[in-house]
Design an enzyme around this catalytic site. Structure first.
Site, mmCIF file in Angstrom:
data_model
loop_
_atom_site.group_PDB
_atom_site.id
_atom_site.type_symbol
_atom_site.label_atom_id
_atom_site.label_comp_id
_atom_site.label_asym_id
_atom_site.label_seq_id
_atom_site.Cartn_x
_atom_site.Cartn_y
_atom_site.Cartn_z
ATOM 1 N N ASN A 162 0.800 -1.239 0.000
ATOM 2 C CA ASN A 162 0.000 0.000 0.000
ATOM 3 C C ASN A 162 0.832 1.288 0.000
ATOM 4 O O ASN A 162 0.388 2.304 -0.540
ATOM 5 C CB ASN A 162 -1.036 -0.001 1.136
ATOM 6 C CG ASN A 162 -0.442 -0.162 2.501
ATOM 7 O OD1 ASN A 162 0.708 -0.555 2.655
ATOM 8 N ND2 ASN A 162 -1.223 0.148 3.511
ATOM 9 N N LYS A 185 12.375 -7.329 0.903
ATOM 10 C CA LYS A 185 11.422 -8.093 0.075
ATOM 11 C C LYS A 185 10.176 -7.230 -0.107
ATOM 12 O O LYS A 185 9.340 -7.127 0.772
ATOM 13 C CB LYS A 185 11.072 -9.405 0.787
ATOM 14 C CG LYS A 185 10.801 -10.579 -0.118
ATOM 15 C CD LYS A 185 9.530 -10.545 -0.906
ATOM 16 C CE LYS A 185 8.239 -10.687 -0.171
ATOM 17 N NZ LYS A 185 7.092 -10.308 -1.033
ATOM 18 N N GLU A 188 4.904 -8.432 -4.082
ATOM 19 C CA GLU A 188 4.906 -8.885 -5.484
ATOM 20 C C GLU A 188 4.057 -7.977 -6.369
ATOM 21 O O GLU A 188 4.224 -7.944 -7.587
ATOM 22 C CB GLU A 188 4.409 -10.335 -5.574
ATOM 23 C CG GLU A 188 3.015 -10.613 -5.027
ATOM 24 C CD GLU A 188 2.988 -10.916 -3.517
ATOM 25 O OE1 GLU A 188 3.837 -10.365 -2.770
ATOM 26 O OE2 GLU A 188 2.113 -11.694 -3.100
ATOM 27 N N GLY A 237 2.547 -5.742 7.239
ATOM 28 C CA GLY A 237 1.560 -6.442 6.418
ATOM 29 C C GLY A 237 0.360 -6.801 7.258
ATOM 30 O O GLY A 237 0.131 -6.209 8.324
ATOM 31 N N GLY A 242 1.389 -11.748 9.641
ATOM 32 C CA GLY A 242 2.262 -11.502 10.796
ATOM 33 C C GLY A 242 2.321 -12.719 11.704
ATOM 34 O O GLY A 242 3.388 -13.075 12.230
ATOM 35 N N GLU A 259 4.465 -4.632 12.105
ATOM 36 C CA GLU A 259 3.493 -3.532 11.909
ATOM 37 C C GLU A 259 2.327 -4.132 11.151
ATOM 38 O O GLU A 259 2.439 -4.422 9.949
ATOM 39 C CB GLU A 259 4.135 -2.397 11.104
ATOM 40 C CG GLU A 259 5.347 -1.772 11.755
ATOM 41 C CD GLU A 259 5.008 -1.002 13.015
ATOM 42 O OE1 GLU A 259 3.856 -0.556 13.156
ATOM 43 O OE2 GLU A 259 5.898 -0.861 13.866
ATOM 44 N N CYS A 293 -3.217 1.385 6.699
ATOM 45 C CA CYS A 293 -3.308 0.786 8.038
ATOM 46 C C CYS A 293 -3.791 1.802 9.066
ATOM 47 O O CYS A 293 -4.468 1.442 10.013
ATOM 48 C CB CYS A 293 -1.966 0.206 8.444
ATOM 49 S SG CYS A 293 -0.656 1.428 8.434
ATOM 50 N N GLU A 394 -10.739 -5.698 9.198
ATOM 51 C CA GLU A 394 -10.044 -4.722 8.356
ATOM 52 C C GLU A 394 -10.553 -4.868 6.918
ATOM 53 O O GLU A 394 -10.228 -5.834 6.229
ATOM 54 C CB GLU A 394 -8.534 -4.966 8.428
ATOM 55 C CG GLU A 394 -7.757 -3.825 7.825
ATOM 56 C CD GLU A 394 -6.249 -4.022 7.897
ATOM 57 O OE1 GLU A 394 -5.778 -5.144 7.668
ATOM 58 O OE2 GLU A 394 -5.549 -3.030 8.165
ATOM 59 N N GLU A 471 8.139 1.538 14.910
ATOM 60 C CA GLU A 471 8.919 2.018 13.777
ATOM 61 C C GLU A 471 9.062 3.525 13.909
ATOM 62 O O GLU A 471 8.203 4.196 14.491
ATOM 63 C CB GLU A 471 8.195 1.681 12.463
ATOM 64 C CG GLU A 471 9.089 0.937 11.522
ATOM 65 C CD GLU A 471 8.373 0.220 10.398
ATOM 66 O OE1 GLU A 471 7.388 0.742 9.852
ATOM 67 O OE2 GLU A 471 8.835 -0.871 10.058
HETATM 68 P P1 NAD Z 1 0.367 -9.152 3.324
HETATM 69 O O1 NAD Z 1 0.457 -9.626 4.713
HETATM 70 O O2 NAD Z 1 -0.438 -9.943 2.359
HETATM 71 O O3 NAD Z 1 1.836 -9.044 2.659
HETATM 72 C C1 NAD Z 1 2.839 -8.237 3.216
HETATM 73 C C2 NAD Z 1 4.189 -8.741 2.729
HETATM 74 O O4 NAD Z 1 4.419 -10.038 3.273
HETATM 75 C C3 NAD Z 1 4.316 -8.893 1.218
HETATM 76 O O5 NAD Z 1 5.623 -8.545 0.810
HETATM 77 C C4 NAD Z 1 4.078 -10.386 1.023
HETATM 78 O O6 NAD Z 1 4.657 -10.911 -0.164
HETATM 79 C C5 NAD Z 1 4.746 -10.953 2.246
HETATM 80 N N1 NAD Z 1 4.283 -12.280 2.669
HETATM 81 C C6 NAD Z 1 3.168 -12.953 2.286
HETATM 82 N N2 NAD Z 1 3.116 -14.150 2.906
HETATM 83 C C7 NAD Z 1 4.210 -14.223 3.708
HETATM 84 C C8 NAD Z 1 4.693 -15.184 4.633
HETATM 85 N N3 NAD Z 1 4.058 -16.349 4.851
HETATM 86 N N4 NAD Z 1 5.843 -14.913 5.316
HETATM 87 C C9 NAD Z 1 6.491 -13.734 5.137
HETATM 88 N N5 NAD Z 1 6.087 -12.793 4.262
HETATM 89 C C10 NAD Z 1 4.951 -13.030 3.558
HETATM 90 O O7 NAD Z 1 -0.121 -7.645 3.404
HETATM 91 P P2 NAD Z 1 -0.491 -6.684 2.196
HETATM 92 O O8 NAD Z 1 -1.800 -7.142 1.627
HETATM 93 O O9 NAD Z 1 0.691 -6.532 1.302
HETATM 94 O O10 NAD Z 1 -0.668 -5.277 2.948
HETATM 95 C C11 NAD Z 1 -1.843 -4.882 3.555
HETATM 96 C C12 NAD Z 1 -1.787 -5.144 5.041
HETATM 97 O O11 NAD Z 1 -0.658 -4.477 5.590
HETATM 98 C C13 NAD Z 1 -2.975 -4.595 5.792
HETATM 99 O O12 NAD Z 1 -3.382 -5.516 6.759
HETATM 100 C C14 NAD Z 1 -2.439 -3.326 6.450
HETATM 101 O O13 NAD Z 1 -3.124 -2.908 7.588
HETATM 102 C C15 NAD Z 1 -1.055 -3.736 6.753
HETATM 103 N N6 NAD Z 1 -0.203 -2.561 6.913
HETATM 104 C C16 NAD Z 1 0.210 -2.225 8.170
HETATM 105 C C17 NAD Z 1 0.986 -1.082 8.369
HETATM 106 C C18 NAD Z 1 1.472 -0.703 9.737
HETATM 107 O O14 NAD Z 1 2.396 0.097 9.812
HETATM 108 N N7 NAD Z 1 0.906 -1.234 10.802
HETATM 109 C C19 NAD Z 1 1.331 -0.282 7.277
HETATM 110 C C20 NAD Z 1 0.878 -0.659 6.008
HETATM 111 C C21 NAD Z 1 0.122 -1.805 5.838
#
Ligand code: NAD
Length: 499
Positions: A162, A185, A188, A237, A242, A259, A293, A394, A471
């Site tokens: 995002n 990383k 994608e 993410g 997480g 995060e 987020c 969410e 962070e």
């Molecule tokens: P996601 O969890 O799908 O992916 C995040 C990253 O993790 C990507 O690079 C993805 O390829 C990788 N990933 C996927 N599976 C993994 C695994 N098993 N092990 C390690 N890495 C893996 O999240 P998203 O859809 O890319 O982003 C949206 C989410 O991120 C929302 O939930 C949002 O709230 C959160 N977010 C949080 C913050 C914060 O600071 N708290 C900031 C931005 C986004």
């Protein structure tokens, strides 16, 4: 410039890894990235396999254990971070366009992200200069205690889609400032700006292996999370991913900074400046397409002003210009992909089936220029109950779920009644209301009479399922360090030990 992303005259950009200073062209699988606004393939991203992730980790490990970077002075590290910040400024428009195109976010938002990213590299440079330990002499005249602050080691930095350049910049410069080596990383879906930033890092003169880039999907992230040679994972993410990172990291009990998701509420009290609050509520629900987020997708509004306030929020939401991400007039772009758009719409439909009233946003968009992309009009749903998924989960789209409250205690209970605790907003002119409510809210950030508004000097992170660690701010920098206590006695130790 050793730019790692290539832009062919026609066709998609080819995006790959940078391992030990070398652009690594993997022969394996690639992932097509379709622009959310047009559905055209704009980049092809190499999907790192286990061998490539292993090479990147080994390069970072060598650079940490044997290379010059952890042994540089903080002034040298700060100078490097400033050079990268200047290069980001020089390439700001290109970076903003890459993120706007691949995320689907409005170009104006992406331009703000890149300005923020350059600022974070400069702020990390300032923090590097303050890196320090402590000394103690309280153990007696013959005792000296030294507490050294050292880089934590090899860090894996996993970034969501995002805010691609911005969140990379909430992590990488802080890690480098501390003297760590890193593997980044990106998502994608949005790897192009990371690839360009790695070209800028090379141009700024970072030694090979200090920062490595592996592209690919969750498999690459999972391999990094479980690697025994990685000392810390800094992950941003979803909360669901997480949790997987926590499990994968247990092998070597590496440190984690997580995060995760959020589900903020804006609490609007009757004595607030209701005009400002209405603008902020519309902004908070739609900023970055609602894919944010610290977005503010819940409205809690005091009974006595609710009718007029909701009408004003709806009026403002209906004025928001939905359009192509690269159009500078656009205020709301295209959602990240078709499945996500369907999921977001599904939350609205489900709430409508559970006594919710859709006040605006349910109708499909008919503009032909938007027909190929993942667009939706921003929606406001007035709810009558707090147990519907639109209110508790969410959603991550331009959707506001509104509930009325009659007492401050009820508002706090509704705000805290979800698993997340990243941020919340209070609107009131009464100091007692503001302070007592801010203290009662279980979230890492509370905005007061403003929203989505905090400088990088303030630590950022979540309570509850919104994360672990912080962070930015000094606390964020310290996540990338370890403390080593050295206890020294001078003189003969006769009788000091009982054996
Ligand atoms: P996601 O969890 O799908 O992916 C995040 C990253 O993790 C990507 O690079 C993805 O390829 C990788 N990933 C996927 N599976 C993994 C695994 N098993 N092990 C390690 N890495 C893996 O999240 P998203 O859809 O890319 O982003 C949206 C989410 O991120 C929302 O939930 C949002 O709230 C959160 N977010 C949080 C913050 C914060 O600071 N708290 C900031 C931005 C986004």
């Amino acid at each position: 410039m050793n730019a790692t992303h290539t832009t062919p005259a026609t066709g998609p950009r080819i995006i790959g890894h940078v391992i030990d200073g070398v652009e690594a062209a993997s022969a394996g699988r690639t992932i097509d990235r379709r622009a959310p606004g047009t559905d055209e393939v704009v980049s092809q991203v190499m999907a790192a396999d286990a061998a490539e992730v292993g090479s990147a980790v080994a390069a970072a490990r060598r650079a940490f254990d044997e290379g010059p970077w952890p042994r540089t002075t903080v002034a040298e590290r700060a100078a490097f971070l400033h050079r990268v910040a200047d290069l980001i400024d020089d390439h700001a428009e290109e970076l903003a366009r890459l993120d706007a195109e691949e995320v689907g976010k409005p170009l104006t938002t992406a331009r703000g992200d890149i300005g923020g990213a350059a600022g974070l590299w400069r702020y990390a440079a300032a923090l590097a200069m303050t890196m320090k330990g402590q000394t103690f002499t309280e153990g007696g005249p013959d005792h000296t205690g030294l507490v050294l602050r050292e880089p934590i080691g090899v860090v894996a930095l996993i970034v969501p889609w995002n805010f691609p350049a911005l969140i990379l910049s909430q992590k990488l410069p802080f890690a480098l400032a501390a003297g760590c080596t890193a593997i980044v990383k990106p998502s994608e879906f949005t790897s192009s700006s990371a690839s360009l930033i790695f070209g800028l890092i090379a141009e700024a003169g970072l030694p090979a292996g200090v920062a490595n880039l592996v592209t690919g999907d969750g498999r690459a992230g999972a391999l990094l999370s479980e690697s025994p040679a990685v000392d810390l994972v800094s992950f941003t993410g979803s909360t669901a991913t997480g949790r997987k990172v926590v499990q994968a990291s247990s092998g070597n009990l590496k440190k984690l900074s997580l995060e995760l998701g959020g589900k903020a509420a804006q609490l609007v009290f009757a004595d607030a400046d209701l005009e400002d609050a209405a603008a902020a509520v519309a902004h908070g629900a739609t900023f970055n397409n609602g894919e944010c987020c610290v977005g503010q997708p819940r409205l809690l509004v005091e009974d006595q002003v609710a009718d007029d306030f909701l009408a004003e929020v709806v009026r403002r939401m209906e004025r928001i210009r939905v359009g192509q991400p690269l159009d500078p007039q656009t205020q709301l772009g295209a959602l990240i992909h078709a499945d996500h758009l369907a999921k977001v719409r599904g939350y609205v439909e489900d709430a409508a089936e559970h006594d919710g009233t859709v006040l605006t946003g349910a109708a499909p968009l008919t503009d032909h220029a938007l027909s190929a992309g993942q667009f939706m009009a921003p929606a406001v749903v007035e709810l009558t109950r707090a147990d519907v998924p639109l209110f508790t989960e969410e959603v991550f789209g331009p959707v506001l779920g509104a509930l009325r409250f009659s007492t401050r205690e009820e508002a706090i209970s509704l705000a805290n009644g979800v698993e997340y605790g990243l941020s919340n907003t209070i609107w009131s002119k009464n100091t007692d209301t503001v302070l007592d409510t801010a203290k009662a809210l279980r979230s890492g950030t509370v905005y007061v009479n403003t929203t989505i508004d905090a400088p990088p000097q303030m630590p950022f992170g979540g309570y509850k399922a919104s994360g672990v660690g912080r962070e930015m701010g000094e606390a964020g920098f310290e996540e990338f360090t370890e403390l080593k206590s050295i206890s020294i006695r001078t003189g003969k130790r006769t009788g000091a030990f009982p054996v």
